[in-house]
Design an enzyme around this catalytic site. Sequence first.
Site, PDB file in Angstrom:
ATOM      1  N   LYS A 264      31.366  31.478  60.777  1.00 20.44           N
ATOM      2  CA  LYS A 264      31.031  32.744  61.448  1.00 20.44           C
ATOM      3  C   LYS A 264      29.747  33.344  60.872  1.00 20.44           C
ATOM      4  CE  LYS A 264      35.269  33.891  60.561  1.00 20.44           C
ATOM      5  NZ  LYS A 264      36.680  34.170  60.460  1.00 20.44           N
TER       6      LYS A 264
ATOM      7  N   ARG B 208      46.504  27.968  62.601  1.00 19.44           N
ATOM      8  CA  ARG B 208      46.774  27.932  61.150  1.00 19.44           C
ATOM      9  C   ARG B 208      47.803  28.986  60.777  1.00 19.44           C
ATOM     10  NH1 ARG B 208      41.281  29.098  58.660  1.00 19.44           N
ATOM     11  NH2 ARG B 208      42.419  29.060  56.705  1.00 19.44           N
TER      12      ARG B 208
ATOM     13  N   SER C 233      36.008  28.377  57.722  1.00 21.66           N
ATOM     14  CA  SER C 233      36.269  29.450  58.682  1.00 21.66           C
ATOM     15  C   SER C 233      35.302  30.616  58.441  1.00 21.66           C
ATOM     16  CB  SER C 233      37.727  29.904  58.517  1.00 21.66           C
ATOM     17  OG  SER C 233      37.956  31.132  59.123  1.00 21.66           O
TER      18      SER C 233
ATOM     19  N   HIS D  27      29.664  39.523  53.069  1.00 19.02           N
ATOM     20  CA  HIS D  27      31.016  39.302  53.588  1.00 19.02           C
ATOM     21  C   HIS D  27      32.001  39.466  52.449  1.00 19.02           C
ATOM     22  CE1 HIS D  27      34.190  37.550  56.061  1.00 19.02           C
ATOM     23  NE2 HIS D  27      34.596  36.971  54.948  1.00 19.02           N
TER      24      HIS D  27
ATOM     25  N   ASP E  51      36.707  28.551  65.562  1.00 20.81           N
ATOM     26  CA  ASP E  51      37.386  29.144  64.408  1.00 20.81           C
ATOM     27  C   ASP E  51      38.525  30.052  64.868  1.00 20.81           C
ATOM     28  OD1 ASP E  51      37.843  30.016  61.644  1.00 20.81           O
ATOM     29  OD2 ASP E  51      37.125  31.920  62.446  1.00 20.81           O
TER      30      ASP E  51
HETATM   31  N1  URA Z   1      39.046  34.941  56.495  1.00 18.05           N
HETATM   32  C1  URA Z   1      38.593  34.120  57.471  1.00 18.05           C
HETATM   33  O1  URA Z   1      37.693  34.483  58.235  1.00 18.05           O
HETATM   34  N2  URA Z   1      39.133  32.896  57.582  1.00 18.05           N
HETATM   35  C2  URA Z   1      40.110  32.441  56.766  1.00 18.05           C
HETATM   36  O2  URA Z   1      40.533  31.307  56.906  1.00 18.05           O
HETATM   37  C3  URA Z   1      40.580  33.311  55.770  1.00 18.05           C
HETATM   38  C4  URA Z   1      40.035  34.563  55.658  1.00 18.05           C
END
Ligand code: URA
Length: 436
Positions: free
Chosen positions: A187, A168, A183, A82, A161
């Site tokens: 995932k 947010r 966050s 990621h 999320d």
């Molecule tokens: N990428 C994400 O998936 N979440 C965040 O809060 C910031 C960047």
Amino acid sequence: MRAVDIIAKKRDGGELSAAEIDSFIQGFIQDEIPDYQAAAWLMTIYLQGMSRQETIDLTMAMACSGQMLDLDEIAPLVVDKHSTGGVGDKTTLAVAPLVASTGLPVGKMSGRALSFSGGTLDKLESIPGFQADITTAEFLAQLRTAGLVVCGQTADLAPADGKLYALRDVTATVSCLPLIASSIMSKKIASGASAIVLDVKVGRGAFMKTKEEATALACLMVEIGQGVDRQVRAVLSDMNQPLGRAVGNALELKEALDTLHGHGPQDFLEHCLSVAGQMLILGGKAHDAEEARATLLEALHSGRALAKFREWISAQGGDLAAVDDPSRLPQAAVVQDVPAPRAGYVAGVDAMEVGLTAMLLGAGRAKKGDPVDHAVGVVLRAKVGDYVKRGEPLLTIHANNGHKLAQATERLLAACTWSEEPVQAPPLLYEIIQRD
Ligand code: URA
């Protein structure tokens, strides 16, 4: 448990229990807790922070808010990577087939471009026919048969999320370490990989502008992984100037293909070897970085990585004719070199400005859901440390609109800084963060 009591406890500096966090997340996704209470809760977290344990509990509550993929049946070890997002970051396009061609399955859910930052799915969709949005069953089937799948996030993956992130975004609570870390990791955990390499970008074209911030985020995500029994390592990499030379969807796809053919830009290849190397180490295919590098170079030079790329693209409906002949990828109407306005050493190429300019040309999106133009973008002909003579091509703009071409030229020239003296190219990689 009343939402208002959980908000008050955090407001007053208390540490929330796993049960309190879980009850808040459950209440929120079931629409029992309204947005105004969730927004207040997010702000208390923003202002008070979260302990390591609270951050792990929030991550798991969000991961468990939807489907949790179990990949154990497919393979004993599936790896994922990621990136926290950057400009010219086409790493997945080369790293995923490189790693998968060594026999280590790669299953990954990716995102789309937003603002200055590019998105892997948009790059892949520059291949005619490529299907990014597939079902969970298709994800699992392709992981089993091809050992490589990269697709969009399914709607039932960590839905808390998605809902919290939207809040947010409009309540000035995005830039908060425990919220960002939970966050991202929720995932990754829900999508099932047991080993994850995080590419945490730092610099002008990254979310994290300083090494200190990036290190703190990387350490927190590695700790979350450790706390929930996933192997996680983070690579801290530079994003002050774009990665590689191409910025724009089809242009980046072509650069990744060039790399798999063995003639991509050296900085991009080195970065890919570092990230892929860490994936091989976590996946038990190499003991150390040196062995991993040798294995990956063998996969590259033997043509196995390219063959895996073709297999992957074909499995997701992509037209192999465009892979084999990139002139069939979307092409911009105008391709124009921009000459260097002076002689000298390139001292800086502001990645954020290049990313925003690519967005202006149409390669990215200002807001979620906007369409993208796969053909347009920028190719840097010089990078930091290179000497350029006056009038030599400094960059090439691929545009579909004359007015935007003029604006882009002006912005990109302003994004470059110069030096009379030789300039050292910045390091590609600052640090590898691990807890094993
Ligand atoms: N990428 C994400 O998936 N979440 C965040 O809060 C910031 C960047």
